[in-house]
Design a protein around this motif. Sequence first.
Motif, mmCIF file in Angstrom:
data_model
loop_
_atom_site.group_PDB
_atom_site.id
_atom_site.type_symbol
_atom_site.label_atom_id
_atom_site.label_comp_id
_atom_site.label_asym_id
_atom_site.label_seq_id
_atom_site.Cartn_x
_atom_site.Cartn_y
_atom_site.Cartn_z
ATOM 1 N N VAL A 1 -22.433 13.760 16.964
ATOM 2 C CA VAL A 1 -23.117 15.173 17.723
ATOM 3 C C VAL A 1 -23.899 15.696 16.727
ATOM 4 N N ALA A 2 -23.229 16.273 15.374
ATOM 5 C CA ALA A 2 -23.708 17.004 14.452
ATOM 6 C C ALA A 2 -25.128 16.142 13.781
ATOM 7 N N LEU A 3 -24.896 14.875 13.684
ATOM 8 C CA LEU A 3 -26.088 14.134 13.170
ATOM 9 C C LEU A 3 -27.144 14.141 14.063
ATOM 10 N N SER A 4 -27.114 14.353 15.406
ATOM 11 C CA SER A 4 -28.095 14.035 16.303
ATOM 12 C C SER A 4 -28.933 15.353 16.513
ATOM 13 N N SER A 5 -28.194 16.478 16.295
ATOM 14 C CA SER A 5 -28.799 18.041 16.516
ATOM 15 C C SER A 5 -29.165 18.525 15.277
ATOM 16 N N ASN A 6 -28.521 18.201 13.957
ATOM 17 C CA ASN A 6 -28.897 18.880 12.811
ATOM 18 C C ASN A 6 -30.123 18.396 11.938
ATOM 19 N N ARG A 7 -31.173 19.381 11.753
ATOM 20 C CA ARG A 7 -32.186 19.015 11.142
ATOM 21 C C ARG A 7 -32.367 19.314 9.574
ATOM 22 N N ASP A 8 -31.205 19.805 9.071
ATOM 23 C CA ASP A 8 -31.080 20.453 7.841
ATOM 24 C C ASP A 8 -30.390 19.359 7.003
ATOM 25 N N THR A 9 -31.099 18.641 6.231
ATOM 26 C CA THR A 9 -30.795 17.455 5.582
ATOM 27 C C THR A 9 -29.691 17.821 4.443
ATOM 28 N N PRO A 10 -29.882 18.867 3.930
ATOM 29 C CA PRO A 10 -28.851 19.212 2.780
ATOM 30 C C PRO A 10 -27.556 19.700 3.170
ATOM 31 N N SER A 11 -27.391 20.419 4.293
ATOM 32 C CA SER A 11 -26.238 20.608 4.941
ATOM 33 C C SER A 11 -25.224 19.658 5.854
ATOM 34 N N LEU A 12 -26.327 18.609 6.165
ATOM 35 C CA LEU A 12 -25.946 17.386 7.021
ATOM 36 C C LEU A 12 -25.171 16.447 5.827
ATOM 37 N N LEU A 13 -25.870 16.340 4.607
ATOM 38 C CA LEU A 13 -25.004 15.437 3.673
ATOM 39 C C LEU A 13 -23.883 16.034 3.209
ATOM 40 N N GLU A 14 -23.555 17.421 3.135
ATOM 41 C CA GLU A 14 -22.670 17.954 2.590
ATOM 42 C C GLU A 14 -21.368 17.658 3.850
ATOM 43 N N ASN A 15 -21.946 17.959 4.978
ATOM 44 C CA ASN A 15 -21.076 17.822 6.298
ATOM 45 C C ASN A 15 -20.495 16.374 5.955
ATOM 46 N N ILE A 16 -21.267 15.403 5.802
ATOM 47 C CA ILE A 16 -20.982 13.977 5.798
ATOM 48 C C ILE A 16 -19.935 13.673 4.929
ATOM 49 N N LEU A 17 -19.876 14.339 3.715
ATOM 50 C CA LEU A 17 -18.935 14.063 2.786
ATOM 51 C C LEU A 17 -17.590 14.910 3.159
ATOM 52 N N ARG A 18 -17.665 16.038 3.464
ATOM 53 C CA ARG A 18 -16.509 16.699 3.863
ATOM 54 C C ARG A 18 -15.658 16.003 5.110
ATOM 55 N N VAL A 19 -16.586 15.482 5.972
ATOM 56 C CA VAL A 19 -15.682 14.777 7.156
ATOM 57 C C VAL A 19 -15.122 13.461 6.562
ATOM 58 N N ALA A 20 -15.761 12.792 5.649
ATOM 59 C CA ALA A 20 -15.349 11.555 5.113
ATOM 60 C C ALA A 20 -14.069 11.788 4.455
ATOM 61 N N LYS A 21 -13.995 12.807 3.545
ATOM 62 C CA LYS A 21 -12.937 13.344 2.607
ATOM 63 C C LYS A 21 -11.742 13.538 3.435
ATOM 64 N N ASP A 22 -11.781 14.431 4.657
ATOM 65 C CA ASP A 22 -10.966 15.031 5.366
ATOM 66 C C ASP A 22 -10.238 13.852 6.310
ATOM 67 N N MET A 23 -11.127 12.987 6.826
ATOM 68 C CA MET A 23 -10.795 12.049 7.517
ATOM 69 C C MET A 23 -9.721 10.942 6.746
ATOM 70 N N THR A 24 -9.889 10.830 5.434
ATOM 71 C CA THR A 24 -9.095 9.992 4.800
ATOM 72 C C THR A 24 -8.146 10.716 3.851
ATOM 73 N N HIS A 25 -7.932 12.014 4.136
ATOM 74 C CA HIS A 25 -7.051 12.931 3.152
ATOM 75 C C HIS A 25 -7.600 12.414 1.532
ATOM 76 N N ALA A 26 -8.745 12.265 1.358
ATOM 77 C CA ALA A 26 -9.218 12.237 0.127
ATOM 78 C C ALA A 26 -9.101 13.499 -0.914
ATOM 79 N N ASP A 27 -8.516 13.755 -2.038
ATOM 80 C CA ASP A 27 -8.469 14.636 -2.780
ATOM 81 C C ASP A 27 -9.969 15.014 -3.311
#
Length: 554
Positions: A34-60
């Motif tokens: 949903v965020a990917l389809s609505s967010n037009r701010d690429t920098p914040s979108l990229l940061e959000n992608i990394l944070r979700v990936a890190k949280d999804m896998t419990h990565a440090d």
Amino acid sequence: MEALQEREHAHAAASNQEQPDIARRLEQLTELSVALSSNRDTPSLLENILRVAKDMTHADGGTLYRVTADGSALNFYISLNDTLGLYQHRDIPPGVTIPDLPLRTPQGEKNLASVAAYAANTGKSVNIEDVYGAEGFNFSGMRQFDQTFGYRSTSFLTVPMQDHEGELIGVLQLINARGADGKGVRAFSTTDQRFIEALASQAAIAITNQHLIGRLETLFESFVQLINIGIDEKSPHTGRHCEQVPHLTMMLAQAASDTDTGALAEFRMTERDRKQLWLAGLLHDCGKITTPVHVVEKATKLQTIYDRIGVVDTRFEVLKRDAEIRALEAKLKAGDALRHAEIDAALAADLAQLDQERDFLRRANVGGEFMQPADQKRVEEIALRRWTDADGAERNLLSAEEVENLTIRAGTLNAEEREIINNHIVVTLRMLESLPWPKHLQQVPEFAGGHHERMDGTGYPRGLTRDQMSVPARIMAIADIFEALTSRDRPYKKPNTLSESLRILGGFSQRNHIDPDLFDVFVREKVYLGYAQRFLDPSQIDEVDETTIPGYVP
């Protein structure tokens, strides 16, 4: 037997623990979609992608790389690490740069030594349980990082971000997966990898779509500029207008949007409104591409392909020649010296009168704000002079068409030419309304098409009144007029000073030709001055006494 049962119980327990975690990850993946389809701010979108990936896998920690524009390297974008409290962005801190990771060796071969470069070049994910025991990759940079920060890198998951066409967008790298309780370091599981691969693919497609939309918008604006270049090539005297009206429009729009008092207190401009208004400003005169050059470029009243005042001058020379011939013939008949003097004096008076009339017509040929009725009548009287052409035929000094042009009340265009040039807005509307505008740009034709309408309904092409026009369309009307008043590249007039332009524009406001509320903002917020300092010649910027501006109450 007992060992087998213990393994089955352990597998069942792990499976039971994994079920709610999978549900959580699916929910995260859905939310990210949903965020990917609505967010037009690429920098914040990229940061959000990394944070979700890190949280999804419990990565440090994790790092995201983007492929460079030429596709030759990976460019560090952002890195996060919970244990170290690390947040590194490509712009933080100032002056610190992290070198790009080349995708090719100096010999031109694929760089497969770096894990991130390997994933980028092969399109395959790399899942390493313990980097210190792994072979085939160069982890010297990672070891140096560990030594510098007192850290212990263990498990690595590196996933390429590829769009639906397999084009590389970037690389997502996660480090040190932890248990659900946040303790210990474990390997990234197959489930981890599949979820991150799905996330990376989805993210890459979303980013590609964003870039595609951005490129299409840039392409469209470039086409708009192309039209203006075409108009400019036809007439360099309108190119600056197409360039400056959008800027003045946006300046007044911003001032009106910022106003919190008066009739415009509730008016606000959204980002969508601004984008539409900017495009409308660029396109507001696109119909001029069909206007004949001789009309657009008509610098004097008698100009068509050339200025025919020279032809009128020739006729005066014929009249003067004929007057001199008549004087010589009269002298031959008179023979008396006193009579000769009278003839010379009469000739001198005739020649002086002809010179005065010729000079007057030259001045009348130059357009102005207003031609006095007495001057129009004098043109008509001079036109009745008779002269003999090369065929021996006697004619009026000026034809009816020449009289019509030389008596133009304002500017240089006669009624027929005015109709032709006014038609540019009809063509503009027809051009713009024929385009399949997306929803967020559907008001562009209305904004662009109203800049010649008047608040009292006497404008063109549709005779709209103030209540029938949007505020942005009314804004554009003021910008269009003010730019024309102050323009220094019009062939038919001299540029007005700032005070002269405001006086004329104030008259339009008093006569209800432009929106008086917007004119009030234009003066009160000194939009005129900001525009003048940016675009006008310094010689045009004179002292403005706002108390003397018609239609404005300080």
